[in-house]
Design an enzyme around this catalytic site. Sequence first.
Site, short mmCIF file in Angstrom:
data_model
loop_
_atom_site.label_atom_id
_atom_site.label_comp_id
_atom_site.label_asym_id
_atom_site.label_seq_id
_atom_site.Cartn_x
_atom_site.Cartn_y
_atom_site.Cartn_z
CG ASP A 103 35.53 50.22 35.49
OD1 ASP A 103 35.11 51.36 35.19
OD2 ASP A 103 36.53 50.06 36.21
CG PHE A 155 35.67 50.84 46.50
CD1 PHE A 155 35.80 52.00 45.75
CD2 PHE A 155 36.61 49.84 46.34
CE1 PHE A 155 36.85 52.16 44.85
CE2 PHE A 155 37.66 49.99 45.44
CZ PHE A 155 37.78 51.15 44.70
P1 IMP Z 1 33.93 58.41 37.81
O1 IMP Z 1 34.79 59.27 36.95
O2 IMP Z 1 33.90 58.91 39.25
O3 IMP Z 1 32.58 58.11 37.26
O4 IMP Z 1 34.69 57.06 38.02
C1 IMP Z 1 34.95 56.19 37.07
C2 IMP Z 1 36.12 55.32 37.47
O5 IMP Z 1 36.35 55.23 38.88
C3 IMP Z 1 35.79 53.91 37.07
O6 IMP Z 1 36.10 53.69 35.72
C4 IMP Z 1 36.63 53.10 38.04
O7 IMP Z 1 37.93 52.92 37.53
C5 IMP Z 1 36.69 53.93 39.30
N1 IMP Z 1 35.72 53.46 40.31
C6 IMP Z 1 34.60 54.08 40.71
N2 IMP Z 1 33.95 53.35 41.64
C7 IMP Z 1 34.69 52.23 41.82
C8 IMP Z 1 34.52 51.05 42.64
O8 IMP Z 1 33.55 50.87 43.40
N3 IMP Z 1 35.50 50.11 42.52
C9 IMP Z 1 36.57 50.25 41.70
N4 IMP Z 1 36.75 51.30 40.92
C10 IMP Z 1 35.82 52.30 40.98
#
Ligand code: IMP
Length: 178
Positions: A103, A155
């Site tokens: 996502d 966010f």
């Molecule tokens: P990463 O491991 O930090 O790259 O984060 C990946 C996961 O964090 C995504 O698959 C989302 O589920 C969650 N995530 C990161 N940013 C957002 C946001 O702005 N809204 C909702 N979920 C987020």
Amino acid sequence: MQKDLPIEVLISEADLQRGIDQLAKKISVQLKNEGADPLVVLCVLKGAFVFAADLIRRLSLSCEVDFVQLSSYGSSETSSGTVTCKKDWEVSMQGKRVLVIEDIVDTGFTCQYLRERLLAGGAADIYFASLLNKPSRRLVPVEVEFVAFEIEDQFVVGFGLDADEKYRELPFVGVVRE
Ligand code: IMP
């Protein structure tokens, strides 16, 4: 603002569909030209389920579909940095090309974790397709081959993405203003 919701639209339903359409064409061309190993589309739950359903129906490629559910956030809005697997994929990844559907790529921990595990499982090639990308938040370097929309450090919710399990059902991507 949406009626009765403290959400400001960031990417409209029509823009999302246009972006996904373009991305599906790009992925189809590139993956058709790169190798003939069988393709697995791996949807990362829960956030990518809406994007994956829209994307996969536009790909002109044959594939298997599987799901993995990961967690690094709990109910907070920042990654804990430790990715845990809540539901693993079921197909064999040995010798397959894998298109991971995310996502959003934020810190990069989730992509890094998946790449390592897929390589350990024998995947021949790994590609990441993400609806959204927040490059300014990156804490680990990861390659995301296919991105539909780059966004600022904010966010977002909707179109599968949640804030503490709320707003996944919204047909657009928006920012919570409370
Ligand atoms: P990463 O491991 O930090 O790259 O984060 C990946 C996961 O964090 C995504 O698959 C989302 O589920 C969650 N995530 C990161 N940013 C957002 C946001 O702005 N809204 C909702 N979920 C987020």
